[in-house]
Design a protein around this motif. Structure first.
Motif: not given
Lengths: 165, 326
Positions: B270-274, B285-293, B295-308
């Motif tokens: 994210a720092e590199a984008v900014l 928005n691009s930095a936020a996308a980079a921050a979670v690029q 990400a590996v999600i599980q059954q119940y924590n996929s919401f964290k990708v959006e929340l982060m």
């Protein structure tokens, strides 16, 4: 087990002394006895409550050297050099601490189980000075849970004492 | 709770030399160790009480702030120089735990606190961190609180500290006293990724004692902030943000992420984008996308990708508004 220097290794039941509400008590405890259990089970000071024993409810709040802490999350042995104040130590004879009096006047409790922790925490809070608004009091009383939901009156009681001081 | 022996050394050397067995543990604030002992998540034969050591002051030098390992979280939070030069740390602590816990918990204990993963803290369950090789029930279980960054097939437990996230963003270092030597390493290199050995959480060796945390005084730290979702309780997604903006251009930036990763997370992506970019929402928005690029999600924590992402964009927009006076 070899331990260097003059630091003493303590194992099993050991006599320690604790200063609680201005009185020095000698008691026999193991290192694994929490401050909360020492107060309640050994010294018979049952005003301090065991709610969750997991640092989540604040019912066990006491003052150590004037600072509010959770007596369930520390061992008695760690406090031989400290001044401990419990709910029993707030009143002066028959004269209640102003915050105790305010809890009665503001109807700041229902079942009463969390009340000693709330009052001791409130006394600690007033010493810290985070009492400039009702919101600040709420934020800084967040370590004490009341399952009856007496929160508005608890905040009111603390605010009353702050304003009258 | 199982019985243990207790010792209270008066000197750092005595503490380090007492800790020569993996059946011993340091204790200071107690808010971590006592709970782990009560649930038998940890079992120790010896507790080494650090409270007599002279490691409880905050020293302000021209170049850095040095926080003794035993300074309580409430004192760090309220310290004037920390509020001035590294406000993200103070703000992170204001959203952490409760006033009573902050009065007990120490600086180094905060860094070394163990995960709140409920499987780790309940010995009825298997846990690769607690019993290496036994398995990770969180991966196929209830994993709403678990990590989307830095996890492995052995462990997806989140590092729970807010303060540590602010510290990695501000390039803090830890001073470590070992048996034969002392050394200083970045907080960012203190914690290990779980990989195949989730039981190894830090690079500390047997007997190593953190004596202080050092935070550099730099223009970046001034005005730094910490944003946390939710504000109370353990983080689900949080951001430590510090930057240097001139003429609406981001000259330099540091981003720490909390609540989503297996260790206090520095988001270089994210720092590199900014870095070098204008203050505008598309960049955020691009930095936020980079921050979670990754990400590996599980059954119940996929919401964290959006929340982060939303938390990071909110943080960037809020800081940008205060830059532009908007």
């Amino acid at each position: 087990m070899q331990i260097q220097g003059k630091d003493t290794l303590i194992q099993g039941v050991t006599e320690i002394s604790l200063t609680v509400n201005g009185t020095r008590h000698n008691l026999q405890v193991e290192p694994r006895v929490t401050l909360l259990d020492a107060l309640r089970e050994v010294l018979g000071l049952t005003g301090t409550k065991k709610g969750c024993a997991h640092a989540q409810c604040g019912a066990c709040t006491v003052l150590v050297n004037g600072q509010r802490i959770l007596s369930c999350m520390t061992f008695a042995m760690m406090h031989i050099e400290d001044e401990i104040t419990t709910i029993e130590g707030l009143a002066r004879g028959d004269e209640l601490h102003p915050l105790q009096q305010a809890f009665i006047e503001c109807d700041a409790f229902q079942c009463g189980y969390c009340t000693p922790g709330q009052i001791v925490s409130g006394v600690g809070l007033m010493a810290e000075g985070h009492t400039n608004s009702e919101l600040e009091i709420q934020l800084f009383m967040s370590g004490n849970t009341c399952r009856c939901g007496a929160y508005p009156h608890i905040v009111q009681a603390i605010n009353k004492v702050v304003k009258e001081r | 709770m199982k019985p243990f022996a207790y010792i209270r050394p008066r000197e750092v050397e005595g503490a380090v030399s007492a800790a020569q067995s993996n059946r011993s543990s340091f204790i200071a604030g107690g808010t971590g160790v006592v709970d782990l002992l009560q649930t038998t998540t940890e079992k120790h034969e010896l507790l080494i009480d650090l409270n007599s050591l002279s490691l409880n002051s905050i020293e302000v030098t021209p170049n850095s702030i040095i926080i003794g390992a035993l300074v309580r979280n409430s004192e760090i939070m309220a310290h004037a120089a920390i509020q001035e030069h590294c406000s993200a740390i103070s703000e992170a602590l204001s959203y952490s735990a409760t006033p009573q816990i902050r009065n007990m918990a120490t600086a180094s204990g905060n860094l070394l606190q163990r995960t709140r993963c409920t499987y780790f803290r309940n010995p009825e369950f298997d846990c690769n961190k607690r019993v290496p090789g036994s398995g990770c029930p969180a991966i196929d279980g209830y994993n709403r609180e678990h990590a989307i960054l830095g996890g492995s097939s052995a462990c997806i437990a989140v590092h729970p500290s807010d303060m540590a996230v602010a510290m990695v963003a501000l390039d803090a270092k830890v001073h470590i006293q070992g048996v034969n030597s002392n050394r200083t390493i970045p907080v960012a290199e203190l914690h290990c990724l779980p990989e195949d050995t989730p039981e190894r959480e830090t690079v500390l060796e047997l007997g190593d004692l953190i004596t202080a945390i050092e935070i550099p005084i730099s223009p970046l730290g001034k005005g730094s902030r910490y944003f946390k979702m939710p504000m109370a309780g353990f983080s689900l997604a949080s951001v430590a943000l510090s930057w240097n903006v001139e003429n609406n251009t981001i000259k330099d930036v540091r981003i720490g992420l909390g609540g989503v990763a297996t260790k206090p997370w520095r988001s270089h992506a994210a720092e590199a984008v900014l870095r070098g970019a204008y203050l505008e929402e598309t960049t955020f928005n691009s930095a936020a996308a980079a921050a979670v690029q990754n990400a590996v999600i599980q059954q119940y924590n996929s919401f964290k990708v959006e929340l982060m992402q939303r938390t990071l964009v909110f943080a960037l927009k809020t800081m940008a508004e205060s830059e532009t006076g908007g």
